[in-house]
Structure formats: C-alpha cells, structure tokens
Design an enzyme around this catalytic site. Structure first.
Site, PDB file in Angstrom:
ATOM      1  N   PRO A  78     -55.612  86.897  -7.014  1.00 48.02           N
ATOM      2  CG  PRO A  78     -54.332  88.554  -6.007  1.00 48.02           C
ATOM      3  CD  PRO A  78     -55.040  88.210  -7.276  1.00 48.02           C
ATOM      4  CD  GLU A  79     -59.726  82.189  -6.055  1.00 44.69           C
ATOM      5  OE1 GLU A  79     -60.417  81.511  -5.276  1.00 44.69           O
ATOM      6  OE2 GLU A  79     -59.399  81.797  -7.193  1.00 44.69           O
ATOM      7  NE  ARG A 103     -53.022  91.545 -17.496  1.00 40.26           N
ATOM      8  CZ  ARG A 103     -53.916  90.614 -17.822  1.00 40.26           C
ATOM      9  NH1 ARG A 103     -53.878  89.444 -17.238  1.00 40.26           N
ATOM     10  NH2 ARG A 103     -54.844  90.862 -18.719  1.00 40.26           N
ATOM     11  NE  ARG A 138     -79.108  82.946  -5.212  1.00 34.73           N
ATOM     12  CZ  ARG A 138     -78.220  83.899  -4.922  1.00 34.73           C
ATOM     13  NH1 ARG A 138     -78.167  84.420  -3.716  1.00 34.73           N
ATOM     14  NH2 ARG A 138     -77.406  84.353  -5.843  1.00 34.73           N
TER      15      ARG A 138
END
Ligand SMILES: [Zn+2]
Length: 304
Positions: A2-3, A113, A177
């Site tokens: 899930p995000e 899990r 970055r």
C-alpha cells in the site's frame, strides 16, 4: 504494498466508520505486530477503554488519534489491512490484532505476511517540518528512542498532497540532488508516501526517464513532475487504491485503480500515448516500467 492512495483510502473509511468509537478491549494474536509499548499486554492495558477521536494518515501509516491525545500508528507494510467487521462476523484466521469496539463491532488488523507494525504513542510533533538534509547527514549522535508520534516521522519528507507542497518547494528540494528520478521518488525522506506504483506512473505522466539524474531537469520538467506526482496520487485516491495482491479498503473490498494505471506492470503492452511497448528495467532492485519513446534520456533525444 500500500502506498499513499491506498493508506489514505483506509484512513478515510475508518474516519467515517470508527471516529468516536470506544475500544472496549484488544486481543493481540501475533505479539511481534506491536512495536510499542512492549510487551503486547502493556499495549492492551494502555488501550483498553480509549476512545477514537479521528483517523488520519502520515506517509504510509494510518494514524488513529485517541481523545486523550495519544496516537496509534498502523504501518500496513506488505499485506496489512484494517477492516471493520460487523457484530457476529466470522473470525479471520489472519487477524493479528483485534480491537473490540464497545458497540459490538471489531476493528481487525489482518496481515498475511506479518510485516506490518502497530504502535501506541504520546501525541505531538506531527506538524514539525522535517529537518534539512545537511543537518541530518552531519548528525552523529544516536537518535533517542521515539516517544511522541511525531518522532517516528522526523526523517520523512513532506506530504505531496499538502497545500504547502508547492512547485516552488518541490524545486527547492530537488536542488543539488543527483540521484536518479526513480530512486529519489522512492526515498521517503525526499517526499513521503510515494512507492513503486506511483513513482512509475508519475514519471510516465511527466514524460521523464526513470534514470534521469534529478539535477538535470529544466524548470518546465520540474513543474511537470510536480503536477504528475500530485495527479497520479489523487487519481489513486479517487479510485480507492490499487489492489495487486492483498490491499483492501476498510470494508475488505479491492480498489479500482490497478486497471487504470498507465505503465505499472504493463510490460510489453502498448503505451497509451504512443503505442510503443512498455519496457521494464530494474532500478535499485525495484521493477521500473516506462515508455522508451515518451520517456527518453536527454542524449537519446535526437534519435527515433
Ligand atoms: Zn509512449
């Protein structure tokens, strides 16, 4: 896994269904699910009788705010789910923690899990802005153990859907970055809540190659990526998340976003924009899906 859109869907469902509910008791069936306080029996003792004020989200965690100011965090990780079960619903063999609500319903933490974690913390510190990179990198002192809920998220980047996450702020965060875009989007200290699915989708939408170094983007490309991140996340929320394996909402139902994705897990299928087959590469051990024509590296621009 899930995000942001999946966790947000669960949090909004729970806000509708369990805000103001009282937790009469809890049963921990897999003690390692409880990260704090320990042992799990102490967690249960401290939670018994608490009332839920509201439910929200930070990064990929569900935050269950209690009326006394404490906050329960639920990190769903790989296969975790929070499901509201009506009174008398058949038991779930994968329920690792069961919260019995005073009205007879159960809030079940299901996790096949068992990678997910639940903690109970003092409130506070959530609104603090994340510390700057330089300060974080120069710090050699051991971090104190988290105490307030905000401490858990001290290293997390901003929420990409927050109104304060402007294109200007995104530009500022990208400066200097040199990481590849895919790697950077997955870095939770850069921006919180984006994972493999939505990183690939955002890069396709912004027409940027996943291996592009972040500091080579022109201003227009940065704005495109900022817009793309926010729109793929919003679309994910509208469609109630993407269910590829175990993700379900708080009613136990799958989301509808998986079949609406543009590149993720569409290897070999035609790009919806140009018809070229979608390619899969591995970036930092993560499957990465992109269109080789719409998302070129700058030194490829002249070709094809
Ligand atoms: Zn294409």
């Amino acid at each position: 896994m899930p995000e942001l859109p999946e966790v947000e869907t669960v949090a909004r469902d729970l806000q509708r269904w369990v805000a103001d509910a009282q937790i009469a008791d809890a049963e921990v069936r897999w003690p390692r699910t409880i990260s704090h306080p320990q042992p799990a029996s102490l967690f249960v003792d401290q939670l018994r009788g608490a009332r839920i004020a509201r439910v929200g989200r930070r990064a990929k965690s569900v935050l269950i705010h209690l009326t006394d100011g404490r906050v329960m965090t639920v990190a769903l990780r790989m296969t975790g789910a929070l499901i509201v079960a009506p009174p008398g619903a058949p038991d779930d063999p994968y329920a690792r923690v069961v919260f019995r609500l005073a009205d007879g319903r159960e809030l079940r933490y299901r996790d096949v899990r068992k990678f997910g974690r639940i903690g109970l913390w003092e409130g506070g510190g959530l609104r603090r802005r994340s510390r700057t990179r330089t300060r974080r990198r120069s710090g050699v002192r051991e971090r104190p153990a988290p105490h307030r809920v905000g401490d858990l998220f001290g290293r997390h980047g901003p929420e990409p859907l927050a109104t304060t996450f402007s294109a200007a702020r995104f530009t500022e965060r990208l400066q200097g970055r040199s990481a590849r875009l895919k790697t950077l989007l997955l870095d939770q200290s850069f921006v919180a809540g984006v994972g493999n699915i939505y990183a690939d989708e955002a890069l396709w939408r912004a027409r940027l190659h996943p291996l592009r170094p972040a500091n080579t983007l022109a201003a227009a490309e940065v704005r495109r990526l900022h817009r793309a991140i926010r729109s793929v996340l919003r679309q994910g929320i509208v469609n109630r998340g993407a269910s590829f394996s175990d993700y379900v909402d708080a009613a136990g139902e799958e989301g509808a976003n998986a079949e609406r994705l543009m590149v993720y897990r569409r290897t070999g299928e035609p790009c919806y924009r140009c018809g070229r087959p979608i390619q899969r590469i591995v970036v930092g051990q993560r499957s990465t899906h992109f269109c080789p024509r719409c998302q070129r590296l700058p030194d490829e621009e002249g070709r094809a």
